[in-house]
Design a protein around this motif. Structure first.
Motif, mmCIF file in Angstrom:
data_model
loop_
_atom_site.group_PDB
_atom_site.id
_atom_site.type_symbol
_atom_site.label_atom_id
_atom_site.label_comp_id
_atom_site.label_asym_id
_atom_site.label_seq_id
_atom_site.Cartn_x
_atom_site.Cartn_y
_atom_site.Cartn_z
ATOM 1 N N ASN A 21 0.874 -1.209 -0.063
ATOM 2 C CA ASN A 21 0.103 -0.106 0.090
ATOM 3 C C ASN A 21 0.815 1.137 0.037
ATOM 4 O O ASN A 21 0.489 2.325 0.561
ATOM 5 C CB ASN A 21 -0.804 0.171 1.479
ATOM 6 C CG ASN A 21 -2.066 -0.795 1.040
ATOM 7 O OD1 ASN A 21 -2.066 -1.817 -0.022
ATOM 8 N ND2 ASN A 21 -2.764 -1.164 2.144
ATOM 9 N N ARG A 22 1.805 1.238 -0.783
ATOM 10 C CA ARG A 22 2.468 2.516 -0.789
ATOM 11 C C ARG A 22 3.466 2.465 -2.208
ATOM 12 O O ARG A 22 3.721 1.573 -2.910
ATOM 13 C CB ARG A 22 3.658 2.780 0.334
ATOM 14 C CG ARG A 22 4.775 1.682 0.464
ATOM 15 C CD ARG A 22 5.712 2.085 1.361
ATOM 16 N NE ARG A 22 6.987 1.219 1.581
ATOM 17 C CZ ARG A 22 7.410 0.884 2.686
ATOM 18 N NH1 ARG A 22 7.185 1.634 3.681
ATOM 19 N NH2 ARG A 22 8.252 -0.010 2.448
ATOM 20 N N ARG A 69 2.578 6.887 9.217
ATOM 21 C CA ARG A 69 1.724 5.857 9.083
ATOM 22 C C ARG A 69 2.510 4.879 8.204
ATOM 23 O O ARG A 69 2.184 3.468 8.256
ATOM 24 C CB ARG A 69 0.461 6.573 7.941
ATOM 25 C CG ARG A 69 -0.484 5.485 7.799
ATOM 26 C CD ARG A 69 -1.878 6.204 7.398
ATOM 27 N NE ARG A 69 -2.718 5.041 7.176
ATOM 28 C CZ ARG A 69 -4.023 5.392 6.711
ATOM 29 N NH1 ARG A 69 -4.304 6.425 6.696
ATOM 30 N NH2 ARG A 69 -4.828 4.410 6.514
ATOM 31 N N ASP A 70 3.458 4.975 7.105
ATOM 32 C CA ASP A 70 4.177 4.291 6.396
ATOM 33 C C ASP A 70 5.021 3.463 7.525
ATOM 34 O O ASP A 70 5.093 2.208 7.616
ATOM 35 C CB ASP A 70 5.211 4.736 5.563
ATOM 36 C CG ASP A 70 4.455 5.217 4.116
ATOM 37 O OD1 ASP A 70 3.430 4.619 3.840
ATOM 38 O OD2 ASP A 70 4.927 6.348 3.677
ATOM 39 N N ARG A 72 4.540 3.001 10.605
ATOM 40 C CA ARG A 72 3.910 2.094 11.646
ATOM 41 C C ARG A 72 3.000 0.851 10.993
ATOM 42 O O ARG A 72 2.612 0.065 11.438
ATOM 43 C CB ARG A 72 3.049 3.076 12.437
ATOM 44 C CG ARG A 72 3.694 3.856 13.265
ATOM 45 C CD ARG A 72 4.590 3.477 14.226
ATOM 46 N NE ARG A 72 3.684 2.662 15.421
ATOM 47 C CZ ARG A 72 4.068 1.479 16.051
ATOM 48 N NH1 ARG A 72 5.360 1.253 16.162
ATOM 49 N NH2 ARG A 72 3.338 1.059 16.954
ATOM 50 N N TYR A 73 2.521 1.406 9.644
ATOM 51 C CA TYR A 73 1.630 0.572 9.060
ATOM 52 C C TYR A 73 2.211 -0.309 7.957
ATOM 53 O O TYR A 73 2.007 -1.697 7.829
ATOM 54 C CB TYR A 73 0.422 1.045 8.353
ATOM 55 C CG TYR A 73 -0.466 0.544 7.697
ATOM 56 C CD1 TYR A 73 -1.204 -0.434 8.436
ATOM 57 C CD2 TYR A 73 -0.940 0.400 6.425
ATOM 58 C CE1 TYR A 73 -2.401 -1.355 7.923
ATOM 59 C CE2 TYR A 73 -1.741 -0.361 5.712
ATOM 60 C CZ TYR A 73 -2.603 -1.158 6.502
ATOM 61 O OH TYR A 73 -3.610 -1.979 5.915
ATOM 62 N N ASN A 74 2.945 0.378 6.991
ATOM 63 C CA ASN A 74 3.425 -0.341 5.780
ATOM 64 C C ASN A 74 4.674 -1.171 5.936
ATOM 65 O O ASN A 74 4.774 -2.143 5.668
ATOM 66 C CB ASN A 74 3.527 0.678 4.523
ATOM 67 C CG ASN A 74 2.149 0.765 4.260
ATOM 68 O OD1 ASN A 74 1.436 0.155 4.079
ATOM 69 N ND2 ASN A 74 2.201 2.181 3.789
ATOM 70 N N ARG A 77 4.396 -4.787 7.675
ATOM 71 C CA ARG A 77 3.854 -5.628 6.684
ATOM 72 C C ARG A 77 4.816 -6.116 5.632
ATOM 73 O O ARG A 77 4.955 -7.242 5.290
ATOM 74 C CB ARG A 77 2.810 -4.832 6.076
ATOM 75 C CG ARG A 77 1.471 -4.525 7.009
ATOM 76 C CD ARG A 77 0.220 -3.710 6.424
ATOM 77 N NE ARG A 77 -0.229 -4.456 5.291
ATOM 78 C CZ ARG A 77 -0.662 -4.053 4.091
ATOM 79 N NH1 ARG A 77 -0.365 -2.657 4.005
ATOM 80 N NH2 ARG A 77 -1.328 -4.758 3.440
ATOM 81 N N THR A 94 7.972 -3.517 14.741
ATOM 82 C CA THR A 94 7.233 -2.808 15.496
ATOM 83 C C THR A 94 7.472 -2.276 16.945
ATOM 84 O O THR A 94 8.444 -2.781 17.267
ATOM 85 C CB THR A 94 5.771 -3.782 15.316
ATOM 86 O OG1 THR A 94 6.281 -4.926 15.753
ATOM 87 C CG2 THR A 94 5.158 -3.909 13.860
#
Length: 94
Positions: A21-22, A69-70, A72-74, A77, A94
């Motif tokens: 998602n990036r 957000r990248d 912490r989220y991407n 993943r 994380t």
């Protein structure tokens, strides 16, 4: 990129890409035999003064994001999928 513009980089046969998602394309050479782009992409970037760099085209900077957000989220993943493929990833992000 949004709209009707796109870019692609050929991935070598012995490699893979994880793109959670990036937008991940950084150094993009519009003249390279290993890249493709919509015909008007370079002109669109130049016309709208979207490129912050003095030389080269970093499409992630131009049309993507680099935010908390990248991180912490991407990034976690991507780390997890690399781990599934056996890539030595180091510590859990994380």
């Amino acid at each position: 990129m949004g709209g009707h513009r796109w870019a692609a980089v050929r991935i070598p046969d012995d490699a893979f890409v994880i793109a959670p998602n990036r937008f991940n394309i950084t150094d993009f050479d519009f003249e390279s035999a290993t890249t493709l782009a919509s015909p008007d992409l370079k002109d669109w970037i130049d016309q709208h003064d979207l490129n912050p760099a003095d030389d080269g085209y970093n499409l992630r900077q131009i049309c993507g994001s680099r935010t908390y957000r990248d991180m912490r989220y991407n990034n976690p993943r991507a780390w997890y999928v690399q781990k599934l493929f056996g890539v030595k990833t180091g510590a859990d992000p994380t």
